[in-house]
Design an enzyme around this catalytic site. Structure first.
Site, PDB file in Angstrom:
ATOM      1  N   GLU A 152      42.214  32.268  40.895  1.00  0.00           N
ATOM      2  CA  GLU A 152      41.640  32.408  42.245  1.00  0.00           C
ATOM      3  C   GLU A 152      41.480  31.082  42.990  1.00  0.00           C
ATOM      4  OE1 GLU A 152      38.408  35.223  42.420  1.00  0.00           O
ATOM      5  OE2 GLU A 152      39.068  36.234  40.599  1.00  0.00           O
TER       6      GLU A 152
ATOM      7  N   GLU B  67      32.761  38.442  36.452  1.00  0.00           N
ATOM      8  CA  GLU B  67      31.458  38.048  37.026  1.00  0.00           C
ATOM      9  C   GLU B  67      30.268  38.776  36.399  1.00  0.00           C
ATOM     10  OE1 GLU B  67      31.790  38.365  41.304  1.00  0.00           O
ATOM     11  OE2 GLU B  67      33.674  37.249  41.327  1.00  0.00           O
TER      12      GLU B  67
END
Ligand code: G3I
Length: 370
Positions: A281, A176
């Protein structure tokens, strides 16, 4: 076959309800002698013939998250071994856990996870060397110079990657790094401030130097769903060149979002760059926005969710083999999902319910492989 198994389960449950209802409907006077109660122990889903294991049906790595408490639970372990061919540490291989204070590492939980994967011949994906959300406070508040900060981060990455060399097949190096603002794609963090705007490259170089054979990923959320963020991720990996081997798209999705075509665009752009695809995820929300009033998973929502799982698996299954890394589901049972705390509403985003029963989502996964 899937339908038949469900019919069997339904019949067994119906039988149990009927026997129980009959038993309680009889008053004491109506029962001159104790009536023998037939053995109606509910069938154990893991003992009866079930749906085929995901990993046996898939030609690619099927991933699951793990934490050490799950390794103490025999039921969890049984399912992990049965269905999954890859593992990702859900939180114990992050910096705040592995490096709690300067010069002191805590590799206990990570070692336990990696040992388990190795003992069970399961692929191990490392997650994540650098993530702004799991950075220990001593790093956030590091008192030394920028050069000392850089030396410390380099040493950390080198130490961790070297420790698991040959045992952890792949790492998310920086998780991220991108912001949600297309005008300022790089997220501002302690790493961007102290290591400079090319810090992602530096981290990849240190990881590469520590283990030239380990597969290095850039991993982020919403890059399958939001075009501008997807482009920023493509720009970032283009800049990294051969310091990156793959792109991970966190698939925290909803039954109605993102569209198949935008997931496909992410896949196509990644494959066109010669990179491996990790749909990481994966969880599929059902109880969303104005409709967040569900108190249980309705049949209609379960069906929508099944279709979304099927769609995502179909897209992944069609990727050329050399570009497929893994499709990783972010949690085993609905009640254990991070989404419950995060959104604060009931949610059922995974393949198994609280009782370890397969959900329609599991069937959707299998159907996506056909
Ligand atoms: O820190 C304590 C630890 O000392 C204690 O032993 C343990 C006992 O339960 O609790 C620990 O806190 C844990 C924390 O991470 C540690 O940072 C929580 O239980 C744990 O649930 C927590 O959340 C994880 C989160 O990342 C932060 O690491 C979630 O389980 C995990 O699903 C979530 O995963 C992230 C991905 O890595 C990146 N993408 C988004 C995703 C969801 O936030």
């Amino acid at each position: 076959m899937i339908t038949k198994i469900h019919q069997m389960n339904t019949l067994a449950r119906l039988f149990l309800v009927l026997v129980t209802a009959t038993f309680f409907a009889c008053s004491e006077e109506e029962m001159p002698s104790p009536t023998p109660i037939p053995d109606v122990t509910p069938p154990d889903p893991m003992e009866e013939p079930g749906l085929p294991p995901l990993k046996d049906e898939a030609s690619f790595l099927v991933g699951m998250t793990v934490a050490t408490d799950k390794l103490d639970n025999p039921r969890n372990v049984e399912i992990m071994r049965r269905d999954f061919s890859s593992l990702t540490g859900e939180w114990q291989m992050k910096m705040n856990i592995m490096y709690p204070s300067q010069g002191t590492y805590n590799f206990g939980p990570a070692d336990e996870i990696v040992d388990f994967a190795e003992a069970n011949n399961i692929n191990m994906h490392g997650h994540a060397l650098i993530w702004h959300s799991s950075t220990p406070s001593w790093v956030e508040n590091f008192a030394g110079s920028d050069q000392e900060f850089e030396d410390m981060i380099k040493d950390y990455i080198t130490t961790v990657v070297t420790r698991y060399k040959g045992r952890v097949a792949s790492w998310d190096v920086v998780n991220e790094a991108l912001s949600d603002d297309p005008g300022h794609p790089l997220r501002e963090t302690v790493f961007s401030r102290r290591l400079g705007p090319d810090y992602v490259r530096k981290c990849h170089q240190w990881a590469r130097d520590a283990d030239p054979d380990v597969i290095l990923f850039y991993n982020d959320y919403n890059i399958a769903g939001i075009q501008s963020k997807r482009q920023a991720a493509f720009d970032l990996v283009d800049d990294l060149g051969d310091l990156v081997d793959g792109l991970g798209a966190q698939m925290h999705v909803r039954v109605d979002w993102p569209s198949r075509s935008s997931i496909q665009e992410f896949v196509d752009g990644t494959v066109a760059r010669g990179l491996k695809v990790h749909l990481s995820e994966l969880d599929v929300r059902t109880n969303i926005e104005d409709d967040a009033s569900l108190s249980q998973l309705s049949d209609a929502k379960a069906e929508e969710q099944k279709n979304k799982y099927k769609e995502i698996v179909e897209v992944f299954n069609a990727i050329p083999e050399e570009n497929q890394y893994a499709l990783t589901v972010w949690g085993l049972r609905d009640n254990e999902s991070w989404l419950l705390d995060f959104w604060g509403v009931p949610e059922w985003p995974l393949l198994y319910n609280e009782d370890y029963d397969y959900k329609p989502a599991y069937e959707g996964f299998l159907e996506g492989l056909q």
